[in-house]
Design an enzyme around this catalytic site. Structure first.
Site, PDB file in Angstrom:
ATOM      1  N   VAL A 155       0.856  -1.186   0.000  1.00  0.00           N
ATOM      2  CA  VAL A 155       0.000   0.000   0.000  1.00  0.00           C
ATOM      3  C   VAL A 155       0.892   1.236   0.000  1.00  0.00           C
ATOM      4  O   VAL A 155       1.812   1.352   0.816  1.00  0.00           O
ATOM      5  CB  VAL A 155      -0.933   0.011   1.225  1.00  0.00           C
ATOM      6  CG1 VAL A 155      -1.780   1.286   1.230  1.00  0.00           C
ATOM      7  CG2 VAL A 155      -1.821  -1.221   1.218  1.00  0.00           C
ATOM      8  N   GLU A 205      17.246 -10.682  27.858  1.00  0.00           N
ATOM      9  CA  GLU A 205      17.077 -12.023  27.325  1.00  0.00           C
ATOM     10  C   GLU A 205      18.461 -12.633  27.137  1.00  0.00           C
ATOM     11  O   GLU A 205      19.394 -11.972  26.664  1.00  0.00           O
ATOM     12  CB  GLU A 205      16.269 -11.927  26.021  1.00  0.00           C
ATOM     13  CG  GLU A 205      16.960 -12.378  24.794  1.00  0.00           C
ATOM     14  CD  GLU A 205      16.201 -12.027  23.496  1.00  0.00           C
ATOM     15  OE1 GLU A 205      15.268 -11.214  23.481  1.00  0.00           O
ATOM     16  OE2 GLU A 205      16.593 -12.577  22.485  1.00  0.00           O
ATOM     17  N   HIS A 210      12.631  -4.057  18.277  1.00  0.00           N
ATOM     18  CA  HIS A 210      11.337  -3.793  18.917  1.00  0.00           C
ATOM     19  C   HIS A 210      10.843  -2.373  18.654  1.00  0.00           C
ATOM     20  O   HIS A 210      10.625  -1.610  19.583  1.00  0.00           O
ATOM     21  CB  HIS A 210      11.435  -4.004  20.429  1.00  0.00           C
ATOM     22  CG  HIS A 210      11.806  -5.386  20.844  1.00  0.00           C
ATOM     23  ND1 HIS A 210      12.256  -5.696  22.122  1.00  0.00           N
ATOM     24  CD2 HIS A 210      11.799  -6.558  20.169  1.00  0.00           C
ATOM     25  CE1 HIS A 210      12.503  -6.996  22.202  1.00  0.00           C
ATOM     26  NE2 HIS A 210      12.248  -7.547  21.030  1.00  0.00           N
ATOM     27  N   GLY A 216       1.938  -2.419  16.564  1.00  0.00           N
ATOM     28  CA  GLY A 216       2.906  -1.912  17.541  1.00  0.00           C
ATOM     29  C   GLY A 216       3.049  -0.402  17.556  1.00  0.00           C
ATOM     30  O   GLY A 216       3.622   0.144  18.513  1.00  0.00           O
ATOM     31  N   ASN A 233       9.720  -8.258  25.641  1.00  0.00           N
ATOM     32  CA  ASN A 233       9.540  -8.449  24.195  1.00  0.00           C
ATOM     33  C   ASN A 233       8.066  -8.188  23.867  1.00  0.00           C
ATOM     34  O   ASN A 233       7.177  -8.644  24.579  1.00  0.00           O
ATOM     35  CB  ASN A 233       9.934  -9.874  23.824  1.00  0.00           C
ATOM     36  CG  ASN A 233      11.241 -10.284  24.475  1.00  0.00           C
ATOM     37  OD1 ASN A 233      11.316 -10.360  25.704  1.00  0.00           O
ATOM     38  ND2 ASN A 233      12.250 -10.501  23.694  1.00  0.00           N
TER      39      ASN A 233
END
Ligand code: FDA
Length: 501
Positions: free
Chosen positions: A245, A356, A441, A469, A479
């Site tokens: 798009v 992590e 992220h 997000g 996360n």
């Protein structure tokens, strides 16, 4: 030019988009999803759908001449990256000056490339970042609904203690515990039972064959196997791939017309189409959805969009680092590509960190412990429209990453002191110990309650929604995909009840 109309259109096929399409389809609403990447379900000549990290080819990356893995070097040797042909591959790294952003491209968005860690944020922190969202509802209804829809599972702790694949995580855990820090298992959408059978050589290897970031051939419940499969199963949802798009226009009667560019996997434009919709949902991710609305506002196509469009972007405080292990403290050559453990120091009042314990799935002993630290970085970037390239540019200075480095350094200095170890300086292409020039992220750009109302309805226009997000104001403390999924579940329930009845 063709012209066609669909009651609902969803842009993108990542987490927010997939949830939205399933709920629209289940409510009987014909829905078209437009995805710029490919459907990843057909093996290539090597019999595999995705390449491994150790021998990447054109499938690895979105129109690059060379792969761009996050660990640029090992002992300053560029071992990980390869020259490739530009192609509609599965992982993109989008560069904006001092910051680059990794995103997935294809049916399933980030779920195709990510580490599968499915973490619910700490409730107290969620209440801080999104105070206007009812936390009782989120924790009572929508986080559990998201976990069920995603197919989240937990590692068998007995297997974790005895397997070879997580020796690297046990070594990092020991080092954290020596510094008095707590560790926690992280839930996953990678099937841990499949992984156990990989180690036992009963099934083809994926997580144990250095597969992650360029896709997993087995074991991972990416969205194409969960939410999107269910959405297609309603019979009301169709997905168009290699459809990007470019523009959004509003008609006099309040309906939407999209300009869509259809390409082949080598990037040749096949057609430019118009597609109409009554209800339009933006699920193109923090970069994609924000760009579409920044472009629409600043080219005058949607002039009523607010100044909040493009604001409030953050890295989730990402910073990556490695520590050098003692020669006698080996991780072994086999490391699962899927993280299963984190160091949880989020309750530290000054420097909260959730780190992590990341693998280095190099297939050799590396004497390294790697981490992706998530920190509470208050800095925010914003997007501007660049007319020359017809794209949105992220404004983010390298200095804005410093709070993340400071917080991570505070934690890992303690771990090094307790274990007599040092940082690794050879991993990021120069001699830096902390890498925060990229994020996995990206969050924000169309923040809930600012660019939209409290359910993702875009301010200034009716029947236009954000579902990904970009709603989250730059940080979740863990996360992010479970948060994105749960928020999308919450918002679409309300929108179906109030707007589409
Ligand atoms: P998402 O980015 O998933 O999807 C957007 C989709 O829209 C993409 O498929 C894109 O191609 C498409 N699109 C964009 N613009 C378009 C346009 N104009 N037209 C048509 N289509 C368009 N998170 C986590 O919780 N646990 C983890 O372990 C990890 N690990 C991880 C590793 C790596 C390598 C990465 C890159 C990311 C992670 N993440 C993660 C992050 C996680 O994957 C990410 O937060 C989500 O995928 C974001 O979901 P969204 O719904 O916002 O969009």
């Amino acid at each position: 030019q063709e012209s066609e109309f669909s009651p609902a259109v969803v842009i993108g096929t990542g987490y927010g988009a997939a949830v939205t399409a399933l709920r629209l389809g289940a409510a009987g609403i014909p829905t078209v999803m437009l995805e710029m990447g490919q459907l990843w379900n057909t093996p290539a000549a090597d019999g595999k759908i995705f390449p491994s990290m150790l021998s990447p080819d054109k499938r690895a990356m979105w129109f690059k001449k060379r792969t761009e893995a996050p660990l640029a070097s090992f002992l300053w040797l560029d071992l990980a990256n390869r020259n490739i042909d530009p192609y509609a591959g599965v992982l993109d790294r989008v560069h904006f000056g001092d910051m680059s952003v990794y995103v997935g491209r294809g049916v399933g968005g980030g779920s195709l490339v990510n580490g599968a860690m499915a973490v619910v944020p700490k409730r107290s922190y969620f209440e801080q970042i999104l105070p206007a969202v009812d936390a009782d509802e989120m924790y009572g209804t929508y986080f559990p609904r998201a976990n069920a829809g995603l197919g989240v599972n937990h590692i068998d702790p007995d297997w974790f203690e005895s397997c070879d694949s997580y020796q690297f995580a046990r070594v990092s855990r020991k080092h954290a515990h020596n510094a008095g820090l707590a560790t926690t298992f992280v839930p996953s959408v990678y099937d841990f039972d499949y992984m156990r059978r990989e180690e036992a050589n009963e099934v083809p290897r994926s997580a144990l064959a250095s597969e992650v970031i360029y896709g997993n051939n087995h074991g991972k419940r990416s969205l194409d196997k969960s939410y999107l499969a269910a959405a297609l199963g309603t019979g009301n949802v169709t997905i168009r791939t290699l459809h990007e798009v470019r523009d959004i226009i509003r008609q006099q009667d309040g309906t939407w017309v999209l300009t869509v560019r259809q390409s082949d996997p080598d990037g040749n434009v096949l057609a430019v189409k118009q597609l109409g919709a009554k209800y339009l949902f933006l699920g193109a991710g923090s970069l994609g959805s924000t760009e579409l609305l920044v472009r629409a506002r600043d080219t005058g196509k949607l002039p009523e969009l607010s100044d909040e469009v493009g604001q409030g972007w953050g890295t989730n405080g990402n910073v990556m680092l490695g520590r050098a292990n003692h020669l006698w403290d080996t991780t072994g050559a086999l490391e699962s590509g899927m993280p299963a453990l984190g160091i949880d120091a989020w309750n530290d009042p000054q420097n909260p960190v959730f780190a992590e314990i990341a693998p280095v799935p190099a297939g050799i002993e590396t004497w390294a412990s790697l981490y992706l630290a998530i920190t509470r970085n208050p800095e925010r970037g914003y997007f501007t429209y660049d007319a020359a390239s017809d794209s949105a540019r992220l404004q983010w200075e390298i200095s804005q990453g410093q709070p993340s480095i400071d917080a991570a350094k505070n934690l890992f200095d303690k771990i090094n002191a307790a274990n007599g170890t040092i940082y690794r300086y050879d991993l990021f292409g120069d001699t830096r110990a902390f890498e925060n020039r990229f994020t996995y992220h990206p969050l924000g750009g169309l923040v809930l309650g600012r660019a939209t109302d409290l359910y993702g309805r875009v301010k200034g226009y009716r029947n236009l929604y954000v579902t990904d997000g970009s709603l989250i104001p730059g940080s979740t403390g863990v996360n992010p995909f479970v948060t994105i999924t749960a928020l999308a579940e919450r918002n679409i329930e309300r929108i179906l009840a109030e707007d589409l009845r």
